[in-house]
Design a protein around this motif. Structure first.
Motif, mmCIF file in Angstrom:
data_model
loop_
_atom_site.group_PDB
_atom_site.id
_atom_site.type_symbol
_atom_site.label_atom_id
_atom_site.label_comp_id
_atom_site.label_asym_id
_atom_site.label_seq_id
_atom_site.Cartn_x
_atom_site.Cartn_y
_atom_site.Cartn_z
ATOM 1 N N PHE A 134 0.851 -1.185 0.000
ATOM 2 C CA PHE A 134 0.000 0.000 0.000
ATOM 3 C C PHE A 134 0.890 1.240 0.000
ATOM 4 C CE2 PHE A 134 -2.291 -3.368 2.180
ATOM 5 C CZ PHE A 134 -3.551 -3.327 1.582
ATOM 6 N N PRO A 135 0.439 2.332 -0.643
ATOM 7 C CA PRO A 135 1.254 3.553 -0.643
ATOM 8 C C PRO A 135 1.326 4.250 0.706
ATOM 9 C CG PRO A 135 -0.845 3.951 -1.752
ATOM 10 C CD PRO A 135 -0.764 2.476 -1.491
ATOM 11 N N GLY A 136 0.445 3.868 1.635
ATOM 12 C CA GLY A 136 0.462 4.505 2.946
ATOM 13 C C GLY A 136 -0.654 4.010 3.835
ATOM 14 N N HIS A 137 -0.837 4.711 4.967
ATOM 15 C CA HIS A 137 -1.856 4.333 5.938
ATOM 16 C C HIS A 137 -3.261 4.314 5.345
ATOM 17 C CE1 HIS A 137 1.105 5.754 9.148
ATOM 18 N NE2 HIS A 137 0.701 4.594 9.629
ATOM 19 N N THR A 138 -3.611 5.370 4.611
ATOM 20 C CA THR A 138 -4.996 5.581 4.196
ATOM 21 C C THR A 138 -5.547 4.414 3.390
ATOM 22 O OG1 THR A 138 -4.597 7.976 4.164
ATOM 23 C CG2 THR A 138 -6.574 7.187 3.052
ATOM 24 N N ASP A 139 -4.779 3.945 2.421
ATOM 25 C CA ASP A 139 -5.259 2.849 1.565
ATOM 26 C C ASP A 139 -5.396 1.551 2.354
ATOM 27 O OD1 ASP A 139 -5.052 4.028 -1.413
ATOM 28 O OD2 ASP A 139 -3.370 4.756 -0.223
ATOM 29 N N PHE A 140 -4.473 1.304 3.270
ATOM 30 C CA PHE A 140 -4.563 0.104 4.109
ATOM 31 C C PHE A 140 -5.794 0.163 5.004
ATOM 32 C CE2 PHE A 140 -3.422 -1.907 8.250
ATOM 33 C CZ PHE A 140 -3.453 -3.229 7.820
ATOM 34 N N LEU A 141 -6.026 1.315 5.620
ATOM 35 C CA LEU A 141 -7.181 1.460 6.496
ATOM 36 C C LEU A 141 -8.488 1.347 5.725
ATOM 37 C CD1 LEU A 141 -5.825 4.383 8.681
ATOM 38 C CD2 LEU A 141 -6.229 2.050 9.446
ATOM 39 N N LEU A 196 -9.411 15.196 -3.625
ATOM 40 C CA LEU A 196 -10.077 14.295 -4.575
ATOM 41 C C LEU A 196 -9.178 13.105 -4.877
ATOM 42 C CD1 LEU A 196 -11.721 16.702 -7.203
ATOM 43 C CD2 LEU A 196 -12.853 15.405 -5.388
ATOM 44 N N THR A 197 -7.904 13.372 -5.077
ATOM 45 C CA THR A 197 -6.908 12.310 -5.282
ATOM 46 C C THR A 197 -5.764 12.585 -4.315
ATOM 47 O OG1 THR A 197 -5.684 13.546 -6.991
ATOM 48 C CG2 THR A 197 -7.493 12.131 -7.718
ATOM 49 N N ASP A 198 -5.154 11.506 -3.761
ATOM 50 C CA ASP A 198 -4.080 11.758 -2.804
ATOM 51 C C ASP A 198 -2.721 11.317 -3.322
ATOM 52 O OD1 ASP A 198 -4.459 8.912 -2.208
ATOM 53 O OD2 ASP A 198 -6.073 9.565 -0.892
ATOM 54 N N HIS A 199 -2.341 10.069 -3.097
ATOM 55 C CA HIS A 199 -1.014 9.620 -3.525
ATOM 56 C C HIS A 199 -1.073 9.091 -4.952
ATOM 57 C CE1 HIS A 199 -0.437 9.291 1.010
ATOM 58 N NE2 HIS A 199 0.292 10.297 0.602
ATOM 59 N N VAL A 200 -1.282 10.035 -5.878
ATOM 60 C CA VAL A 200 -1.406 9.727 -7.300
ATOM 61 C C VAL A 200 -0.413 10.598 -8.062
ATOM 62 C CG1 VAL A 200 -2.958 9.829 -9.302
ATOM 63 C CG2 VAL A 200 -3.846 9.130 -7.077
ATOM 64 N N ALA A 201 0.310 10.017 -9.022
ATOM 65 C CA ALA A 201 1.238 10.796 -9.836
ATOM 66 C C ALA A 201 0.486 11.913 -10.560
ATOM 67 C CB ALA A 201 1.934 9.891 -10.856
ATOM 68 N N VAL A 202 1.109 13.073 -10.684
ATOM 69 C CA VAL A 202 0.449 14.235 -11.276
ATOM 70 C C VAL A 202 -0.072 13.923 -12.680
ATOM 71 C CG1 VAL A 202 0.811 16.605 -12.072
ATOM 72 C CG2 VAL A 202 1.756 15.882 -9.891
ATOM 73 N N GLY A 256 -1.157 20.948 12.368
ATOM 74 C CA GLY A 256 -2.140 20.244 11.557
ATOM 75 C C GLY A 256 -2.242 18.776 11.915
ATOM 76 N N VAL A 257 -3.381 18.188 11.533
ATOM 77 C CA VAL A 257 -3.640 16.780 11.793
ATOM 78 C C VAL A 257 -4.142 16.122 10.515
ATOM 79 C CG1 VAL A 257 -5.082 15.141 13.084
ATOM 80 C CG2 VAL A 257 -4.182 17.170 14.225
ATOM 81 N N ASN A 258 -3.619 14.953 10.226
ATOM 82 C CA ASN A 258 -4.098 14.152 9.105
ATOM 83 C C ASN A 258 -5.172 13.201 9.641
ATOM 84 O OD1 ASN A 258 -4.543 12.445 6.959
ATOM 85 N ND2 ASN A 258 -2.414 11.812 6.718
ATOM 86 N N TYR A 259 -6.411 13.453 9.269
ATOM 87 C CA TYR A 259 -7.532 12.632 9.734
ATOM 88 C C TYR A 259 -8.069 11.811 8.572
ATOM 89 C CZ TYR A 259 -12.360 11.488 11.074
ATOM 90 O OH TYR A 259 -13.535 10.829 11.314
ATOM 91 N N THR A 260 -8.268 10.515 8.787
ATOM 92 C CA THR A 260 -8.844 9.668 7.754
ATOM 93 C C THR A 260 -10.357 9.673 7.904
ATOM 94 O OG1 THR A 260 -6.879 8.261 7.840
ATOM 95 C CG2 THR A 260 -8.782 7.412 6.644
ATOM 96 N N ALA A 261 -11.006 10.521 7.135
ATOM 97 C CA ALA A 261 -12.469 10.631 7.191
ATOM 98 C C ALA A 261 -13.108 9.493 6.400
ATOM 99 C CB ALA A 261 -12.915 11.976 6.621
ATOM 100 N N GLY A 262 -14.382 9.259 6.679
ATOM 101 C CA GLY A 262 -15.159 8.306 5.896
ATOM 102 C C GLY A 262 -15.119 6.871 6.367
ATOM 103 N N LEU A 263 -14.446 6.592 7.480
ATOM 104 C CA LEU A 263 -14.353 5.234 8.008
ATOM 105 C C LEU A 263 -15.265 5.066 9.220
ATOM 106 C CD1 LEU A 263 -10.486 4.678 7.828
ATOM 107 C CD2 LEU A 263 -12.213 4.015 6.141
ATOM 108 N N ASN A 264 -15.501 3.817 9.593
ATOM 109 C CA ASN A 264 -16.352 3.565 10.765
ATOM 110 C C ASN A 264 -15.578 3.662 12.067
ATOM 111 O OD1 ASN A 264 -14.821 1.241 10.487
ATOM 112 N ND2 ASN A 264 -16.482 -0.149 11.022
ATOM 113 N N LYS A 265 -14.288 3.966 11.989
ATOM 114 C CA LYS A 265 -13.439 4.156 13.165
ATOM 115 C C LYS A 265 -12.661 5.457 13.008
ATOM 116 C CE LYS A 265 -14.336 0.126 15.150
ATOM 117 N NZ LYS A 265 -14.981 0.002 16.482
#
Length: 356
Positions: free
Chosen positions: A135-142, A164-170, A282-291
């Motif tokens: 996985f490219p990072g935490h978000t995709d794994f979660l 809209l897009t995060d770890h995506v090549a430009v 700042g804080v990186n929050y993973t929105a949209g999950l049940n946790k």
């Protein structure tokens, strides 16, 4: 639920980075234990080494299982029994592998409700890659492990930026953006603002995909073909969506202050201004999950790892944010349940016909 009963799970991040340092510095202040019961997923040996290295005087409780966690104490769950060698500042698969062991154990605890929220220390995207973790990072794994549609949501009290897009090549950004994605990300952010941050009718601004929103097709037609019509459809449904705005002047002009959240088209379009305006808070929050999962707004910082100079301000904010969102969600669930209880029940059809 009382604040001190909130069980805060913590994954330690890359062992060679600043994760261990910023975690321990945060709980060096014993007052933090009044807000939650922190549980670090690592090992007592690793934490003991870090305490000695950084000359920190902190008492912790080593536990073999989550059933023996002590409330109001700093707990360390032994995820591994060996004593891995820590080489601060070095990019290595060893540092990454232990980061993933910690993360996986913490996520399993989150899924089984053994912990209430999760705060993750930084991992390195290259050193974590393996056959067991691609996985490219935490978000995709979660997103795979937890229910929902994950979204990287960078937050402070006064500024919130989603992507809209995060770890995506430009070069691949415009191909990823369509009406379905725009609507999905908008819904995720709007729902998060309502249930996680207590904003009943959020105002959300979009940044254009191309410079100057394409200048009527002169600098690309993605905004005209995709983004602008989709935003019009959202507005027709009564949503408070605004834009798209030209990204180059949006933050400098202070226009961002007029909205509850901003949605950027791609990673750097949103994160460069966010980190410029709020780095360290700042804080990186993973929105949209049940946790609930948060993390600091920075990476492993190998260049200063082990030197004892890393700031824990963003990690501490990540802890506070996780606790606040957990409480906001509980309040929202209670309000929603009360509203549903007050709604009149429809009479059930008995199956009998009149006159028979």
């Amino acid at each position: 639920m009382k604040e001190q009963n909130i069980k805060l799970g913590i994954s330690i991040g890359d062992l060679n980075g600043i994760g261990g340092e910023i975690i321990l510095k945060t709980f060096e202040d014993a007052r933090m234990l009044e807000f939650c019961t922190p549980i670090i997923f690592a090992s007592a040996k690793t934490i003991t080494f870090l305490l000695k290295h950084f000359n920190l005087d902190i008492n912790f409780q080593g536990v073999k299982s989550l059933d023996t966690v002590i409330e109001g104490k700093l707990n360390v769950v032994n995820v591994w029994q060996d004593n891995p060698q820590i080489k601060f500042g070095e990019e290595s698969s060893t540092g990454g592998s232990y980061a993933i062991k910690s993360l996986k154990a913490a996520v399993e605890a989150l899924k089984s409700n053994k912990i209430d929220v999760l705060v993750t220390a930084p991992i390195h995207k290259a050193t974590i890659q393996s056959e067991d973790f691609n996985f490219p990072g935490h978000t995709d794994f979660l997103n795979q492990e937890l229910e929902g549609d994950s979204l990287m949501f960078m937050t402070t009290e006064k500024l919130k930026v989603g992507l809209l897009t995060d770890h995506v090549a430009v070069r691949n950004v415009s191909d990823k953006i369509d009406a379905k994605l725009i609507t999905q990300k908008f819904n995720t952010i709007q729902n998060s603002l309502i249930q996680d941050f207590g904003i009943s009718k959020p105002k959300i601004a979009f940044l254009g995909i191309n410079p100057h929103v394409g200048d009527n097709g002169v600098i690309g037609d993605e905004d005209d073909i995709t983004l602008i019509p989709t935003l019009a459809q959202l507005r027709e449904k009564g949503h408070l969506t605004y834009g798209p705005y030209a990204a180059d002047s949006f933050f400098g002009s202070g226009n961002y202050k007029n909205f509850d959240a901003i949605i950027a088209a791609y990673h750097d379009q949103g994160l460069i201004p966010f980190k410029t305006l709020s780095f360290g808070k700042g804080v990186n929050y993973t929105a949209g999950l049940n946790k609930v999962r948060t993390s600091p707004d920075h990476g492993t910082a190998f260049e200063i790892a082990g030197k004892g100079i890393a700031s824990n301000s963003s990690f501490k904010e990540a802890v506070y944010t996780a606790l606040e969102i957990f409480k906001k969600r509980a309040e929202y669930a209670e309000i929603t349940a009360n509203v549903l209880q007050k709604q009149p029940r429809k009479k059930q059809y008995s199956g009998r016909s009149r006159g028979n």
